[in-house]
Design a protein around this motif. Structure first.
Motif, mmCIF file in Angstrom:
data_model
loop_
_atom_site.group_PDB
_atom_site.id
_atom_site.type_symbol
_atom_site.label_atom_id
_atom_site.label_comp_id
_atom_site.label_asym_id
_atom_site.label_seq_id
_atom_site.Cartn_x
_atom_site.Cartn_y
_atom_site.Cartn_z
ATOM 1 N N THR A 64 0.708 -1.206 -0.092
ATOM 2 C CA THR A 64 0.026 -0.115 -0.061
ATOM 3 C C THR A 64 0.741 1.411 0.041
ATOM 4 O O THR A 64 1.886 1.303 0.880
ATOM 5 N N ILE A 65 0.514 2.221 -0.957
ATOM 6 C CA ILE A 65 1.261 3.467 -0.950
ATOM 7 C C ILE A 65 0.489 4.654 -0.667
ATOM 8 O O ILE A 65 -0.748 4.786 -1.155
ATOM 9 N N VAL A 66 0.695 5.530 0.313
ATOM 10 C CA VAL A 66 0.027 6.661 0.723
ATOM 11 C C VAL A 66 1.212 8.060 0.717
ATOM 12 O O VAL A 66 2.251 7.814 1.208
ATOM 13 N N LEU A 67 0.642 8.809 -0.258
ATOM 14 C CA LEU A 67 1.500 10.070 -0.281
ATOM 15 C C LEU A 67 0.626 11.123 0.122
ATOM 16 O O LEU A 67 -0.592 11.357 -0.602
ATOM 17 N N ALA A 68 0.883 12.071 0.859
ATOM 18 C CA ALA A 68 0.106 13.282 0.971
ATOM 19 C C ALA A 68 0.618 14.586 0.711
ATOM 20 O O ALA A 68 1.859 14.844 0.778
ATOM 21 N N ALA A 69 -0.166 15.438 0.469
ATOM 22 C CA ALA A 69 0.202 16.703 0.067
ATOM 23 C C ALA A 69 0.589 17.645 1.211
ATOM 24 O O ALA A 69 1.576 18.479 1.030
ATOM 25 N N GLY A 70 0.278 17.282 2.413
ATOM 26 C CA GLY A 70 0.630 18.149 3.657
ATOM 27 C C GLY A 70 -0.405 19.325 3.766
ATOM 28 O O GLY A 70 -1.103 19.663 2.912
ATOM 29 N N ARG A 71 0.233 20.106 4.640
ATOM 30 C CA ARG A 71 -0.712 21.287 5.109
ATOM 31 C C ARG A 71 0.339 22.369 5.282
ATOM 32 O O ARG A 71 1.693 22.157 5.662
ATOM 33 N N GLU A 98 -3.875 21.601 -1.307
ATOM 34 C CA GLU A 98 -3.723 21.360 0.450
ATOM 35 C C GLU A 98 -4.635 20.254 0.903
ATOM 36 O O GLU A 98 -5.730 20.243 0.739
ATOM 37 N N GLY A 99 -4.011 19.505 1.948
ATOM 38 C CA GLY A 99 -4.739 18.401 2.433
ATOM 39 C C GLY A 99 -5.246 16.995 1.525
ATOM 40 O O GLY A 99 -5.662 16.190 2.057
ATOM 41 N N ALA A 100 -4.557 17.141 0.373
ATOM 42 C CA ALA A 100 -5.208 15.942 -0.481
ATOM 43 C C ALA A 100 -4.021 14.685 -0.077
ATOM 44 O O ALA A 100 -2.950 14.956 0.449
ATOM 45 N N VAL A 101 -4.546 13.679 -0.612
ATOM 46 C CA VAL A 101 -3.893 12.361 -0.340
ATOM 47 C C VAL A 101 -4.108 11.392 -1.401
ATOM 48 O O VAL A 101 -5.131 11.289 -1.908
ATOM 49 N N LEU A 102 -2.930 10.895 -1.972
ATOM 50 C CA LEU A 102 -2.959 9.790 -2.980
ATOM 51 C C LEU A 102 -2.896 8.275 -2.372
ATOM 52 O O LEU A 102 -1.953 8.345 -1.563
ATOM 53 N N LEU A 103 -3.635 7.444 -2.370
ATOM 54 C CA LEU A 103 -3.784 6.062 -2.177
ATOM 55 C C LEU A 103 -3.983 5.158 -3.253
ATOM 56 O O LEU A 103 -4.561 5.164 -4.185
ATOM 57 N N TYR A 116 -7.629 11.479 -2.980
ATOM 58 C CA TYR A 116 -8.651 12.228 -1.923
ATOM 59 C C TYR A 116 -8.281 13.699 -1.860
ATOM 60 O O TYR A 116 -7.124 14.035 -1.417
ATOM 61 N N ILE A 117 -9.331 14.725 -1.817
ATOM 62 C CA ILE A 117 -9.192 15.912 -1.805
ATOM 63 C C ILE A 117 -10.052 16.198 -0.927
ATOM 64 O O ILE A 117 -11.287 15.927 -0.962
ATOM 65 N N LEU A 154 -8.269 9.899 -12.949
ATOM 66 C CA LEU A 154 -8.242 9.153 -11.895
ATOM 67 C C LEU A 154 -9.697 9.242 -11.020
ATOM 68 O O LEU A 154 -10.126 10.131 -11.068
ATOM 69 N N PRO A 155 -9.972 8.013 -10.373
ATOM 70 C CA PRO A 155 -11.022 8.477 -9.242
ATOM 71 C C PRO A 155 -10.619 9.298 -8.218
ATOM 72 O O PRO A 155 -9.596 9.364 -7.682
ATOM 73 N N VAL A 156 -11.459 10.393 -7.910
ATOM 74 C CA VAL A 156 -11.196 11.429 -6.921
ATOM 75 C C VAL A 156 -12.403 11.461 -6.044
ATOM 76 O O VAL A 156 -13.724 11.501 -6.410
ATOM 77 N N ARG A 157 -12.085 11.404 -4.607
ATOM 78 C CA ARG A 157 -13.134 11.246 -3.694
ATOM 79 C C ARG A 157 -12.800 12.367 -2.456
ATOM 80 O O ARG A 157 -11.605 12.616 -2.672
ATOM 81 N N PRO A 158 -14.014 12.600 -1.609
ATOM 82 C CA PRO A 158 -13.713 13.636 -0.511
ATOM 83 C C PRO A 158 -12.590 12.947 0.407
ATOM 84 O O PRO A 158 -12.620 11.661 0.705
ATOM 85 N N VAL A 159 -11.853 13.753 1.006
ATOM 86 C CA VAL A 159 -10.815 13.199 1.797
ATOM 87 C C VAL A 159 -11.393 12.976 3.046
ATOM 88 O O VAL A 159 -10.702 12.118 4.161
ATOM 89 N N ALA A 160 -12.562 13.492 3.542
ATOM 90 C CA ALA A 160 -13.044 13.615 4.749
ATOM 91 C C ALA A 160 -13.249 12.044 5.307
ATOM 92 O O ALA A 160 -14.212 11.320 4.369
ATOM 93 N N GLY A 161 -12.960 11.442 6.253
ATOM 94 C CA GLY A 161 -13.090 10.208 6.814
ATOM 95 C C GLY A 161 -12.142 9.041 6.170
ATOM 96 O O GLY A 161 -12.451 7.908 6.414
ATOM 97 N N LEU A 162 -11.285 9.444 5.265
ATOM 98 C CA LEU A 162 -10.399 8.548 4.830
ATOM 99 C C LEU A 162 -9.192 8.072 5.771
ATOM 100 O O LEU A 162 -8.735 8.581 6.563
ATOM 101 N N THR A 163 -9.446 6.839 6.029
ATOM 102 C CA THR A 163 -8.478 6.060 7.048
ATOM 103 C C THR A 163 -7.650 4.898 6.175
ATOM 104 O O THR A 163 -8.026 3.697 6.336
ATOM 105 N N PRO A 164 -6.823 5.510 5.614
ATOM 106 C CA PRO A 164 -5.843 4.579 4.810
ATOM 107 C C PRO A 164 -5.192 3.439 5.626
ATOM 108 O O PRO A 164 -4.774 3.902 6.874
ATOM 109 N N PRO A 165 -4.738 2.246 5.207
ATOM 110 C CA PRO A 165 -4.080 1.291 5.885
ATOM 111 C C PRO A 165 -2.565 1.905 6.121
ATOM 112 O O PRO A 165 -2.235 2.727 5.276
#
Length: 459
Positions: A64-71, A98-103, A116-117, A154-165
């Motif tokens: 699993t790969i998780v990259l975050a844009a940060g804040r 800002e606040g986006a995450v690639l899973l 996720y943005i 790419l599929p793009v979804r709301p970042v709220a509630g994202l809990t990646p492994p």
């Protein structure tokens, strides 16, 4: 004052922090037209990001790969610094939200990627007027999920509630290694940043007479370049260095609060960051009055010889350290010839010696890309202990720094600092590289002519 003359607000209290009236909420949610905002990514950038994800997927099968844009970090009080997305995240997405995450989730044959943005807050949502980070009334209209999905395929979804492994271990060095070899799109971005930087040097040189005559100082020149960088790119790729006279030997003189001194050298270390966030990193040392003194030229000539020796070693198959050693050998020999070393050249160049490094304590170069010191998370065996390959972009930046209070050098050398830095693309050509910043001269005579030409343009 009679009852009829009392102001309307008399007897009322101001709203408490966070308190919003129902009347305001109802009214501000109504009457807004629809605005469609495209994602700020073109097709070439999206294709490059997709290719980068494919390389990352191949490097980490089944993980699993998780990259975050940060804040944006806090600056002070309730004020934050301007947001700049994480470089690894940008490399894999071309997104700067800002606040986006690639899973990237493992699947048969590779990974499934989802971005996720935080959706932009529009009319009818509280954050529309309450969020200084994502509210449209605060930051302007932004691209939504559908626009980002269409732009990046790419599929793009709301970042709220994202809990990646849990993400892959040692992700940072792996991405850092992958970023070392630039593709054609990345090289084009670096060319754009470097070309804009050359223009910034010209803009700064044109302001030297005014900065000196009107006592506007180093900060005026720093501001000149930063304005240019913001106009023709995203901004400066790092804190702009402008060092006049005794400030020139100070390696990271970003304070820039001194005067521009007539007859002294002016060290300029500057780079425009393109809107894609790829940055240039270029240094030249200019004579403030348009001509070097004999002593200044002597120092510059030695640095130039070191610079040329280093660049000659930048080619595929050579060891990363080759250009460092080549540059330092020239400097050590020159310092010895001037009587500044307490030992022989061979003793100085030996690992247990290094006395010449007193006058150049920094490195001779580094990788360049999304970060000014690119690929910094790579382990030594992939960086300083590795060989150079075509597609890498490197800086070569030897210098000599004789500080004003250094009593080991004669008085005429004290306060002189000279650095020459170019950005090189390693190629499979006979030369072994292309000097991307070659539009700027590196020899003393060429810099004198160039400086005189640019300062005359502004008179």
């Amino acid at each position: 004052m009679n009852e009829n003359q009392r102001p309307r607000w008399a007897g009322t209290r101001p709203p408490r922090l966070g308190e919003v009236s129902t009347g305001f909420q109802g009214w501000i949610a109504q009457g807004w037209g629809t605005r469609q905002v495209a994602a700020p990514v073109d097709q070439a950038a999206a294709r490059a990001a997709a290719a980068h994800r494919a390389r990352l997927s191949e490097a980490l099968p089944g993980q699993t790969i998780v990259l975050a844009a940060g804040r944006a970090p806090n600056r002070n009080g309730d004020a934050d610094y301007a947001f700049r997305a994480d470089s690894d995240f940008v490399w894999a997405t071309s997104c700067q939200t800002e606040g986006a995450v690639l899973l990237m989730t493992p699947r048969e044959g590779g990974h499934e990627s989802v971005l996720y943005i935080p959706p932009p807050a529009g009319p009818g949502e509280k954050d529309f007027y309450a969020s200084a980070t994502h509210g449209e009334l605060w930051v302007g209209p932004s691209a939504g999920l559908e626009a980002w999905s269409a732009a990046l395929d790419l599929p793009v979804r709301p970042v709220a509630g994202l809990t990646p492994p849990a993400p892959a271990e040692n992700l940072a060095p792996i991405v850092s290694n992958l970023r070392m070899i630039k593709d054609d799109w990345e090289i084009a971005q670096l060319r754009e940043a470097i070309d804009a930087t050359v223009g910034g040097f010209a803009a700064v040189a044109a302001e030297i007479p005014r900065a000196s005559a009107e006592n506007l100082g180093e900060r005026w020149l720093q501001g000149t370049f930063d304005r240019h960088a913001r106009t023709f790119g995203n901004g400066p790729g790092y804190a702009t260095i402008v060092g006049s006279g005794p400030h020139a030997p100070i390696l990271h003189w970003v304070r820039c609060d001194g005067p521009i001194l007539p007859g002294e050298t002016l060290l300029l270390d500057m780079g425009v960051e393109a809107r894609s966030l790829y940055t240039a990193d270029v240094t030249r040392t200019l004579p403030v009055g348009g001509a070097f003194t004999e002593t200044q030229r002597r120092v510059h000539d030695l640095v130039e010889a070191s610079h040329r020796a280093g660049m000659a070693q930048v080619r595929p198959g050579n060891h990363y350290s080759d250009f460092h050693y080549a540059s330092l050998e020239v400097l050590a020999q020159g310092l010895h010839d001037w009587g500044l070393l307490p030992v022989s050249v061979d003793e100085a160049l030996a690992p247990q010696g290094q006395q010449h490094r007193r006058y150049i304590v920094c490195g001779i170069g580094h990788h360049l890309g999304l970060d000014v010191h690119d690929c910094g998370h790579s382990p030594a065996e992939q960086y300083v202990e590795a060989t150079m390959q075509a597609g890498m972009v490197m800086t070569v930046e030897p210098g000599l720094y004789f500080h004003a209070h250094d009593e080991t050098v004669p008085p005429e050398l004290r306060g002189i600092g000279v650095r020459i830095e170019d950005d090189l693309l390693i190629t499979d050509t006979a030369e072994g590289h292309e000097v991307l910043s070659g539009a700027l001269p590196i020899d003393a005579a060429g810099l004198e002519r160039w400086t005189q030409e640019k300062t005359q343009e502004n008179r």
